[in-house]
Design a protein around this motif. Structure first.
Motif, PDB file in Angstrom:
ATOM      1  N   ASN A 183      24.953   8.192   2.772  1.00 17.42           N
ATOM      2  CA  ASN A 183      24.112   7.016   2.545  1.00 17.42           C
ATOM      3  C   ASN A 183      22.813   7.110   3.330  1.00 17.42           C
ATOM      4  N   GLN A 184      22.929   7.640   4.573  1.00 19.20           N
ATOM      5  CA  GLN A 184      21.718   7.802   5.378  1.00 19.20           C
ATOM      6  C   GLN A 184      20.761   8.782   4.722  1.00 19.20           C
ATOM      7  N   GLN A 185      21.326   9.906   4.226  1.00 13.02           N
ATOM      8  CA  GLN A 185      20.486  10.889   3.545  1.00 13.02           C
ATOM      9  C   GLN A 185      19.817  10.297   2.320  1.00 13.02           C
ATOM     10  N   GLN A 186      20.599   9.540   1.543  1.00 15.12           N
ATOM     11  CA  GLN A 186      20.052   8.910   0.338  1.00 15.12           C
ATOM     12  C   GLN A 186      18.989   7.882   0.710  1.00 15.12           C
ATOM     13  N   GLU A 218      15.149   7.877  -0.390  1.00 15.56           N
ATOM     14  CA  GLU A 218      14.558   6.734  -1.085  1.00 15.56           C
ATOM     15  C   GLU A 218      13.358   6.178  -0.321  1.00 15.56           C
ATOM     16  N   LEU A 219      13.471   6.134   1.021  1.00 18.67           N
ATOM     17  CA  LEU A 219      12.340   5.653   1.819  1.00 18.67           C
ATOM     18  C   LEU A 219      11.136   6.582   1.690  1.00 18.67           C
ATOM     19  N   LYS A 220      11.398   7.896   1.692  1.00 16.41           N
ATOM     20  CA  LYS A 220      10.298   8.853   1.531  1.00 16.41           C
ATOM     21  C   LYS A 220       9.646   8.687   0.164  1.00 16.41           C
ATOM     22  N   GLN A 221      10.488   8.532  -0.871  1.00 18.30           N
ATOM     23  CA  GLN A 221       9.940   8.340  -2.214  1.00 18.30           C
ATOM     24  C   GLN A 221       9.132   7.050  -2.286  1.00 18.30           C
ATOM     25  N   LEU A 222       9.681   5.984  -1.654  1.00 20.12           N
ATOM     26  CA  LEU A 222       8.970   4.703  -1.646  1.00 20.12           C
ATOM     27  C   LEU A 222       7.641   4.837  -0.905  1.00 20.12           C
ATOM     28  N   LEU A 258       1.795   5.126  -0.994  1.00 17.91           N
ATOM     29  CA  LEU A 258       0.536   5.802  -0.676  1.00 17.91           C
ATOM     30  C   LEU A 258      -0.242   6.143  -1.940  1.00 17.91           C
ATOM     31  N   ALA A 259       0.496   6.588  -2.981  1.00 20.53           N
ATOM     32  CA  ALA A 259      -0.174   6.894  -4.249  1.00 20.53           C
ATOM     33  C   ALA A 259      -0.794   5.634  -4.846  1.00 20.53           C
ATOM     34  N   PHE A 260      -0.047   4.518  -4.773  1.00 19.01           N
ATOM     35  CA  PHE A 260      -0.569   3.257  -5.297  1.00 19.01           C
ATOM     36  C   PHE A 260      -1.797   2.805  -4.514  1.00 19.01           C
ATOM     37  N   ALA A 261      -1.702   2.925  -3.165  1.00 19.43           N
ATOM     38  CA  ALA A 261      -2.832   2.511  -2.330  1.00 19.43           C
ATOM     39  C   ALA A 261      -4.057   3.371  -2.615  1.00 19.43           C
ATOM     40  N   LYS A 262      -3.836   4.680  -2.794  1.00 19.37           N
ATOM     41  CA  LYS A 262      -4.948   5.576  -3.086  1.00 19.37           C
ATOM     42  C   LYS A 262      -5.580   5.248  -4.435  1.00 19.37           C
TER      43      LYS A 262
END
Length: 588
Positions: A39-42, A46-50, A55-59
């Protein structure tokens, strides 16, 4: 005694139940730990993807806002340009139209009065308006108004006025008068700070617009300027730098997709990739400048047409007062063109900075005409002559460019393996292994295989069930039962010890079997990882061989490129490609 036996049996049963529950809890906790780790790995993934999505949205939002601001700014600047300098366009169109009207004799005294009244009022500071008044007055034989127009135009812009009348007189076939104005212009110039209109001089050389006398005057003057600026080391270095930037811009994209295994395992990959990208630029440079030098260019059939083209460039130049607005306008257009990427827009805008400089030194004008002729409004014919004139800087930049990427090729290319593998709830970390491709592939494979085996064995052994540590509590419990219960009833104590030992032993056996399965799974997994590493090593070695072949093939083009640059020193002898050709019989 029966009551004591009953009590002991209850205690033994309670101990057995505790042992069973303990085993169940241990299994449950082990499963929960594994679940928590997964669960921690997942969650981390998920946090990295988020984070990446945010960042992509902000850019994207930032770029969109940049585009909106730039579009707004474009409208504001364009309105200001139209309001302050809109009448300049009318004057520019009138200039060409009036010259063409001279050819058919349509300039009358009424035309002169109309030009004088309208243009002088509409453009009180623009040099071209009084120049046109002088031109129209000259055609109408109004000497007084003509002289006043010349004086006013010369006061507003001596450089452009001198060039304008030199070209107009040349267009009318008055060669001696045209050369006098040209000489007047050249004598007043500082080769370290030429006006933006000087590009017209280069265009005149390419077109052969001033004839033999004018060509000799220009060649002597420009040769003197080059000799004068030859002692300016900084100016020379700036030109070499611009040519080096031109060569760097021709570097080809990364070849990582061609050599994925080599890129994955070799620490020297960035240097290999850069060297190949640079060597492949040789062919691009050769094709580009061979095309420029071999380009067929048909000059105008009439001197009047050739001079009209040059006059168009002169009169369409922005006035110096317009330059700050034009520079800002160009930058904002670049922001919109690059979809809000301000950094890319600034880089593109800086590449055309010569378009908006008030003065440039002669060497920079030559380089700009060669590298970016559109920035100063010169033609393909002028670019050809400018490239030839810049051969020394081109050669120095090309030599340094070639030397640098050849020097960057690593002498020893290595492969490095040192990865982490999650096996069950534990992580196996392979210590770094480095092997040189200068060794035989078989030696590297044997070394890598031994490295894996050396570090796999202890890790797999560590996954074994810790039987000695697990048996110690059982021995203590059995000893306690025999001592405490045996003092009361030795027979019952033996039965209780046997039951406890059997239950606990079953738990230990299950644990040992589970550990063995984990060991077998880990061994199979790591063996596969070792095999994959060996495959990567073989693939990287094959790709390195392929890389050397492609690099050598690309680098071989350097000799042809160097030969082409060397030939520029004698290309057209620095003169016009139209020399020796009579375009039209000149009027005396």
């Amino acid at each position: 005694m029966s009551e004591v036996d009953y009590t002991l049996r209850r205690q033994v049963q309670a101990v057995s139940n505790l042992v069973v529950r303990l085993g169940e809890q241990v299994s449950s906790v082990s499963g929960q730990v594994a679940t928590v780790e997964n669960n921690q790995q997942q969650t981390r993934s998920e946090l990295k993807q988020l984070r990446d999505e945010f960042l992509a949205f902000a850019k994207k939002a930032e770029f969109t806002a940049n585009v909106q601001r730039a579009e707004t700014r474009i409208g504001v600047i364009q309105d200001q340009v139209d309001h302050e300098f809109g009448h300049h366009k009318t004057v520019r169109r009138t200039a060409v139209g009036m010259l063409q009207a001279f050819d058919v004799g349509l300039v009358s005294e009424d035309n002169v009065r109309m030009v004088s009244d309208q243009l002088m009022i509409q453009t009180p500071r623009y040099w071209l308006a009084p120049a046109l008044v002088a031109l129209a007055s000259w055609s109408a034989d109004d000497r007084t108004l003509c002289e006043r127009g010349v004086d006013e135009a010369f006061r507003r812009s001596p450089d452009r006025t001198s060039l304008f009348f030199a070209l107009v007189l040349r267009r009318q076939g008055r060669k001696e008068s045209a050369v006098r104005w040209l000489r007047h212009y050249l004598l007043a110039q500082d080769p370290a700070a030429l006006g933006r209109e000087f590009a017209v001089i280069l265009e005149s050389i390419a077109q052969g617009a001033f004839g033999l006398v004018g060509r000799e005057l220009l060649n002597d003057t420009l040769a003197g300027w080059r000799e004068h600026l030859a002692d300016d080391a900084d100016a020379q270095a700036r030109q070499v730098t611009r040519w080096r930037d031109e060569l760097d811009a021709q570097r080809q994209p990364s070849s990582k997709a061609e050599f994925p295994r080599l890129a994955a395992v070799s620490p020297q990959w960035p240097y290999l990739d850069s060297a190949l990208s640079s060597s492949r630029a040789q062919q691009v440079v050769l094709d580009k400048y061979r095309a420029i030098m071999n380009r067929e260019f048909e000059p105008s059939e009439r001197v009047e047409d050739a001079v009209d083209d040059i006059l168009d460039r002169l009169v369409s130049e922005y006035d110096n007062e317009e330059l700050p607005l034009r520079r800002d306008l160009a930058f904002n257009h670049a922001v919109v063109g690059h979809d809000g990427d301000v950094v890319a827009a600034r880089k593109a805008s800086d590449a055309d900075s010569a378009s908006y400089e008030e003065t440039l030194d002669y060497l920079t004008v030559q380089t700009t005409a060669a590298l970016n002729p559109s920035a100063i409004g010169t033609s393909a014919a002028t670019q050809r002559l400018a490239v030839a004139a810049c051969n020394e800087w081109f050669f120095r930049a090309h030599t340094a460019f070639t030397r640098d990427y050849r020097k960057s090729v690593p002498q020893d290319v290595t492969a490095q393996f040192g990865t982490a593998h999650t096996v069950g709830a534990q992580t196996f970390q392979l210590p770094p292994w480095v092997g040189s491709f200068t060794r035989k592939l078989e030696e590297n494979e044997a070394s890598l295989r031994a490295h894996w085996d050396q570090h796999m064995a202890p890790f797999i052994a560590s996954l074994a069930y810790p039987m000695a540590r697990k048996v110690a509590p059982l021995v203590a419990v059995l000893a306690g039962i025999l001592l405490l219960v045996g003092a009361i009833n030795i027979g019952f104590a033996l039965v209780a010890a046997a039951v406890t030992g059997a239950v606990w032993g079953l738990f230990l056996y299950n644990g040992a079997q589970a550990a063995k399965r984990i060991q077998d799974s880990a061994r199979l997994f790591l063996e596969q990882a070792k095999t994959d590493s060996l495959h990567q090593l073989r693939g990287a070695a094959a790709e390195l061989t392929d890389w050397y072949e492609k690099y050598r093939a690309a680098d071989l083009v350097e000799a042809d490129c160097r030969e082409l640059i060397g030939s520029l020193a004698t290309a057209t002898q620095g003169g016009s490609p139209f020399e020796g050709r009579t375009v039209v019989k000149e009027r005396s």
